[in-house]
Design a protein around this motif. Structure first.
Motif, PDB file in Angstrom:
ATOM      1  N   ARG A  20       4.259   2.799  -5.763  1.00  0.00           N
ATOM      2  CA  ARG A  20       5.150   2.706  -6.930  1.00  0.00           C
ATOM      3  C   ARG A  20       5.323   1.278  -7.436  1.00  0.00           C
ATOM      4  O   ARG A  20       6.189   1.020  -8.281  1.00  0.00           O
ATOM      5  N   ALA A  21       4.550   0.343  -6.913  1.00  0.00           N
ATOM      6  CA  ALA A  21       4.638  -1.047  -7.369  1.00  0.00           C
ATOM      7  C   ALA A  21       4.305  -1.133  -8.857  1.00  0.00           C
ATOM      8  O   ALA A  21       3.503  -0.346  -9.371  1.00  0.00           O
ATOM      9  N   HIS A  22       4.918  -2.099  -9.534  1.00  0.00           N
ATOM     10  CA  HIS A  22       4.650  -2.314 -10.968  1.00  0.00           C
ATOM     11  C   HIS A  22       3.185  -2.724 -11.156  1.00  0.00           C
ATOM     12  O   HIS A  22       2.649  -3.495 -10.342  1.00  0.00           O
ATOM     13  N   PRO A  23       2.524  -2.246 -12.237  1.00  0.00           N
ATOM     14  CA  PRO A  23       1.112  -2.612 -12.458  1.00  0.00           C
ATOM     15  C   PRO A  23       0.874  -4.125 -12.468  1.00  0.00           C
ATOM     16  O   PRO A  23      -0.167  -4.597 -11.975  1.00  0.00           O
ATOM     17  N   GLU A  24       1.819  -4.879 -12.997  1.00  0.00           N
ATOM     18  CA  GLU A  24       1.637  -6.354 -13.022  1.00  0.00           C
ATOM     19  C   GLU A  24       1.634  -6.933 -11.615  1.00  0.00           C
ATOM     20  O   GLU A  24       0.917  -7.892 -11.302  1.00  0.00           O
ATOM     21  N   TYR A  25       2.493  -6.389 -10.767  1.00  0.00           N
ATOM     22  CA  TYR A  25       2.574  -6.820  -9.360  1.00  0.00           C
ATOM     23  C   TYR A  25       1.267  -6.446  -8.646  1.00  0.00           C
ATOM     24  O   TYR A  25       0.687  -7.263  -7.918  1.00  0.00           O
ATOM     25  N   LYS A  26       0.776  -5.231  -8.883  1.00  0.00           N
ATOM     26  CA  LYS A  26      -0.499  -4.829  -8.270  1.00  0.00           C
ATOM     27  C   LYS A  26      -1.624  -5.769  -8.715  1.00  0.00           C
ATOM     28  O   LYS A  26      -2.421  -6.235  -7.904  1.00  0.00           O
ATOM     29  N   ARG A  27      -1.664  -6.061 -10.034  1.00  0.00           N
ATOM     30  CA  ARG A  27      -2.712  -6.965 -10.550  1.00  0.00           C
ATOM     31  C   ARG A  27      -2.609  -8.337  -9.896  1.00  0.00           C
ATOM     32  O   ARG A  27      -3.612  -8.954  -9.551  1.00  0.00           O
ATOM     33  N   ALA A  28      -1.378  -8.821  -9.719  1.00  0.00           N
ATOM     34  CA  ALA A  28      -1.184 -10.142  -9.102  1.00  0.00           C
ATOM     35  C   ALA A  28      -1.684 -10.132  -7.653  1.00  0.00           C
ATOM     36  O   ALA A  28      -2.267 -11.118  -7.184  1.00  0.00           O
ATOM     37  N   LEU A  29      -1.477  -9.031  -6.942  1.00  0.00           N
ATOM     38  CA  LEU A  29      -1.967  -8.939  -5.554  1.00  0.00           C
ATOM     39  C   LEU A  29      -3.493  -9.035  -5.524  1.00  0.00           C
ATOM     40  O   LEU A  29      -4.070  -9.714  -4.671  1.00  0.00           O
ATOM     41  N   LEU A  30      -4.150  -8.368  -6.493  1.00  0.00           N
ATOM     42  CA  LEU A  30      -5.622  -8.375  -6.508  1.00  0.00           C
ATOM     43  C   LEU A  30      -6.172  -9.775  -6.797  1.00  0.00           C
ATOM     44  O   LEU A  30      -7.259 -10.125  -6.357  1.00  0.00           O
ATOM     45  N   ALA A  31      -5.404 -10.572  -7.534  1.00  0.00           N
ATOM     46  CA  ALA A  31      -5.885 -11.900  -7.934  1.00  0.00           C
ATOM     47  C   ALA A  31      -5.538 -12.981  -6.900  1.00  0.00           C
ATOM     48  O   ALA A  31      -6.118 -14.061  -6.920  1.00  0.00           O
ATOM     49  N   ALA A  32      -4.593 -12.697  -6.010  1.00  0.00           N
ATOM     50  CA  ALA A  32      -4.030 -13.753  -5.155  1.00  0.00           C
ATOM     51  C   ALA A  32      -4.826 -13.994  -3.877  1.00  0.00           C
ATOM     52  O   ALA A  32      -5.567 -13.135  -3.408  1.00  0.00           O
ATOM     53  N   ASN A  33      -4.618 -15.178  -3.308  1.00  0.00           N
ATOM     54  CA  ASN A  33      -5.145 -15.512  -1.986  1.00  0.00           C
ATOM     55  C   ASN A  33      -3.977 -15.822  -1.042  1.00  0.00           C
ATOM     56  O   ASN A  33      -2.840 -16.004  -1.509  1.00  0.00           O
ATOM     57  N   GLY A  63      -5.629 -12.030   0.272  1.00  0.00           N
ATOM     58  CA  GLY A  63      -6.924 -12.503  -0.225  1.00  0.00           C
ATOM     59  C   GLY A  63      -8.046 -11.476  -0.066  1.00  0.00           C
ATOM     60  O   GLY A  63      -9.056 -11.544  -0.760  1.00  0.00           O
ATOM     61  N   SER A  64      -7.868 -10.542   0.850  1.00  0.00           N
ATOM     62  CA  SER A  64      -8.894  -9.487   1.033  1.00  0.00           C
ATOM     63  C   SER A  64      -8.561  -8.227   0.249  1.00  0.00           C
ATOM     64  O   SER A  64      -9.269  -7.230   0.362  1.00  0.00           O
ATOM     65  N   VAL A  65      -7.479  -8.259  -0.523  1.00  0.00           N
ATOM     66  CA  VAL A  65      -7.082  -7.081  -1.322  1.00  0.00           C
ATOM     67  C   VAL A  65      -7.649  -7.276  -2.722  1.00  0.00           C
ATOM     68  O   VAL A  65      -7.180  -8.125  -3.472  1.00  0.00           O
ATOM     69  N   ARG A  66      -8.701  -6.525  -3.050  1.00  0.00           N
ATOM     70  CA  ARG A  66      -9.410  -6.790  -4.306  1.00  0.00           C
ATOM     71  C   ARG A  66      -9.586  -5.551  -5.165  1.00  0.00           C
ATOM     72  O   ARG A  66     -10.292  -5.580  -6.166  1.00  0.00           O
ATOM     73  N   ASP A  67      -8.999  -4.412  -4.753  1.00  0.00           N
ATOM     74  CA  ASP A  67      -9.130  -3.208  -5.574  1.00  0.00           C
ATOM     75  C   ASP A  67      -7.911  -2.314  -5.365  1.00  0.00           C
ATOM     76  O   ASP A  67      -7.071  -2.588  -4.513  1.00  0.00           O
ATOM     77  N   LEU A  68      -7.831  -1.275  -6.196  1.00  0.00           N
ATOM     78  CA  LEU A  68      -6.693  -0.352  -6.181  1.00  0.00           C
ATOM     79  C   LEU A  68      -7.181   1.057  -5.849  1.00  0.00           C
ATOM     80  O   LEU A  68      -7.221   1.920  -6.721  1.00  0.00           O
ATOM     81  N   PRO A  69      -7.555   1.294  -4.614  1.00  0.00           N
ATOM     82  CA  PRO A  69      -8.098   2.619  -4.264  1.00  0.00           C
ATOM     83  C   PRO A  69      -6.993   3.662  -4.109  1.00  0.00           C
ATOM     84  O   PRO A  69      -5.810   3.307  -4.029  1.00  0.00           O
ATOM     85  N   ALA A  70      -7.375   4.939  -4.051  1.00  0.00           N
ATOM     86  CA  ALA A  70      -6.446   5.970  -3.593  1.00  0.00           C
ATOM     87  C   ALA A  70      -6.217   5.710  -2.106  1.00  0.00           C
ATOM     88  O   ALA A  70      -7.133   5.300  -1.393  1.00  0.00           O
ATOM     89  N   ALA A  71      -4.982   5.930  -1.642  1.00  0.00           N
ATOM     90  CA  ALA A  71      -4.630   5.530  -0.276  1.00  0.00           C
ATOM     91  C   ALA A  71      -5.483   6.254   0.779  1.00  0.00           C
ATOM     92  O   ALA A  71      -5.855   5.651   1.790  1.00  0.00           O
ATOM     93  N   GLY A  72      -5.797   7.539   0.534  1.00  0.00           N
ATOM     94  CA  GLY A  72      -6.606   8.283   1.504  1.00  0.00           C
ATOM     95  C   GLY A  72      -8.013   7.700   1.607  1.00  0.00           C
ATOM     96  O   GLY A  72      -8.571   7.564   2.699  1.00  0.00           O
ATOM     97  N   ASP A  73      -8.600   7.344   0.450  1.00  0.00           N
ATOM     98  CA  ASP A  73      -9.932   6.717   0.450  1.00  0.00           C
ATOM     99  C   ASP A  73      -9.876   5.384   1.196  1.00  0.00           C
ATOM    100  O   ASP A  73     -10.805   5.015   1.914  1.00  0.00           O
ATOM    101  N   LEU A  74      -8.776   4.671   1.005  1.00  0.00           N
ATOM    102  CA  LEU A  74      -8.622   3.370   1.677  1.00  0.00           C
ATOM    103  C   LEU A  74      -8.601   3.552   3.199  1.00  0.00           C
ATOM    104  O   LEU A  74      -9.261   2.806   3.925  1.00  0.00           O
ATOM    105  N   VAL A  75      -7.849   4.545   3.675  1.00  0.00           N
ATOM    106  CA  VAL A  75      -7.787   4.779   5.128  1.00  0.00           C
ATOM    107  C   VAL A  75      -9.208   5.013   5.672  1.00  0.00           C
ATOM    108  O   VAL A  75      -9.615   4.409   6.673  1.00  0.00           O
ATOM    109  N   ARG A  76      -9.979   5.876   4.977  1.00  0.00           N
ATOM    110  CA  ARG A  76     -11.336   6.185   5.458  1.00  0.00           C
ATOM    111  C   ARG A  76     -12.240   4.948   5.393  1.00  0.00           C
ATOM    112  O   ARG A  76     -13.044   4.698   6.287  1.00  0.00           O
ATOM    113  N   ARG A  77     -12.050   4.139   4.341  1.00  0.00           N
ATOM    114  CA  ARG A  77     -12.867   2.929   4.226  1.00  0.00           C
ATOM    115  C   ARG A  77     -12.519   1.922   5.325  1.00  0.00           C
ATOM    116  O   ARG A  77     -13.405   1.284   5.902  1.00  0.00           O
TER     117      ARG A  77
END
Ligand SMILES: Cc1cc2nc3c(=O)[nH]c(=O)nc-3n(C[C@H](O)[C@H](O)[C@H](O)COP(=O)(O)O)c2cc1C
Length: 321
Positions: free
Chosen positions: A200-213, A297-311
């Motif tokens: 439920r994080a705000h899209p801007e916050y999610k985008r900032a996580l993807l860009a950050a180190n 820094g290793s968070v670079r995409d917005l997957p579905a959580a179930g796909d993320l667990v399997r990955r």
């Protein structure tokens, strides 16, 4: 559990959809309930229980001021949460009695040999060792690996076999492998699951996580309205830089202290409030609690959580820790 992967309780971003998706995938889901009213706590646990055959826990932070509503705790157990995970303290004998009466299990977040011993003495079924790399409120004072060695030694001495989960800065299967190679039974991931479709994080916050180190995060006591004197790790944001430029003054003398920076329906949030930016909020949401761990820094995409667990599990199997 199919995988030794655990969702960290992340108050705000972690709604019932995220816990359900993670539990469905075979990892352990989380429902943070510290700031949840009794009726809502009951409904949330019922909702997740009905939605998944997987497993999850309800989380309560003990040292927060004001304390959580004991009726929310009772309701979580009544609704059938199979597990309770406590952080920031040791549950009382009364808490433990209630957990046992409900035939539930409980875990405790610890950060040292001393807190590990106290949690084991209280009867904990598992421990979470949080390191200073963690996002959100940071109970730890030292790096994860340093504390993990100490906590594992204490477990071996006091009650060998109790699982210890590693938490803080873990974002990839390789990170999980590294923690397990040191003796952890599994890993707890917060920031990584905040950056998922179901969060439920705000899209801007999610985008900032993807860009950050990792070096974009800061360990601070800046955001204290709602939970004073508790260190936390956030992405540097305008609220932090303004406060830092003013010389990090104490509460009551901070710049812009009564500014309303965001709203959620009828609720308004002042600067320095301990709230993460959510999709339901409007306003200058990035001036709120942009919580993030050093593994961002290793968070670079917005997957579905179930796909993320399997990955994460595929990465775990392929990694050379
Ligand atoms: C947005 C956010 C909210 C959090 N809320 C809680 C909470 O309600 N209870 C708690 O025990 N820990 C909370 N934490 C800390 C996490 O449980 C966990 O320790 C941390 O996310 C692990 O570090 P990582 O983010 O690097 O994976 C929160 C963390 C984040 C990022």
């Amino acid at each position: 559990l199919r995988y030794p992967i655990v969702q960290a309780p992340t108050n705000g971003p972690a709604g019932p959809e995220l816990a359900t998706a993670i539990a469905d995938a075979g990892a352990l889901g989380a429902i943070p309930l510290t700031w949840t009213a009794p009726d809502a706590a009951l409904a949330l646990v019922q909702q997740v229980r009905a939605a998944t055959k997987g497993t999850f826990f309800a989380n309560f932070v003990l040292a927060v001021d004001p304390p959580f509503d004991p009726r929310s705790f009772d309701n979580a157990l009544e609704a059938g949460t199979p597990v309770v995970q406590f952080s920031w303290g040791i549950p009382s004998a009364e808490h433990v009695r209630k957990v046992r009466a409900a035939h539930a299990k409980f875990g405790v977040q610890v950060t040292s040999a001393g807190s590990a011993r106290a949690a084991l003495d209280a009867g904990a079924d598992y421990l979470v060792c949080q390191g200073i790399e963690a996002g959100g409120h940071v109970q730890a004072t030292r790096p994860l690996m340093e504390q993990l060695v100490e906590v594992l030694d204490e477990v071996r001495r006091v009650r060998a076999g109790v699982p210890v989960l590693a938490s803080g800065g873990i974002s990839t299967g390789r990170d999980i492998r590294r923690a397990m190679a040191r003796g952890a039974a599994g890993a707890v991931l917060g920031t990584r699951f905040v950056a998922t479709l179901e969060s439920r994080a705000h899209p801007e916050y999610k985008r900032a996580l993807l860009a950050a180190n990792g070096h974009d995060t800061v360990y601070t006591t800046c955001l204290s309205k709602g939970w004073p004197n508790a260190p936390h790790r956030i992405l540097r944001n305008p609220t932090f830089t303004m406060w830092e430029a003013a010389g990090c003054p104490p509460a009551g003398r901070r710049p812009g202290e009564t500014d309303v920076v965001a709203r959620d329906g009828d609720t308004s949030f002042e600067r320095y409030r301990t709230r993460a930016p959510l999709a339901s909020m409007t306003g200058a949401v990035m001036e709120m609690g942009t919580y993030a761990g050093m593994g961002v820094g290793s968070v670079r995409d917005l997957p579905a959580a179930g796909d993320l667990v399997r990955r994460l599990w595929r990465e775990f199997q392929q990694g050379k820790a």
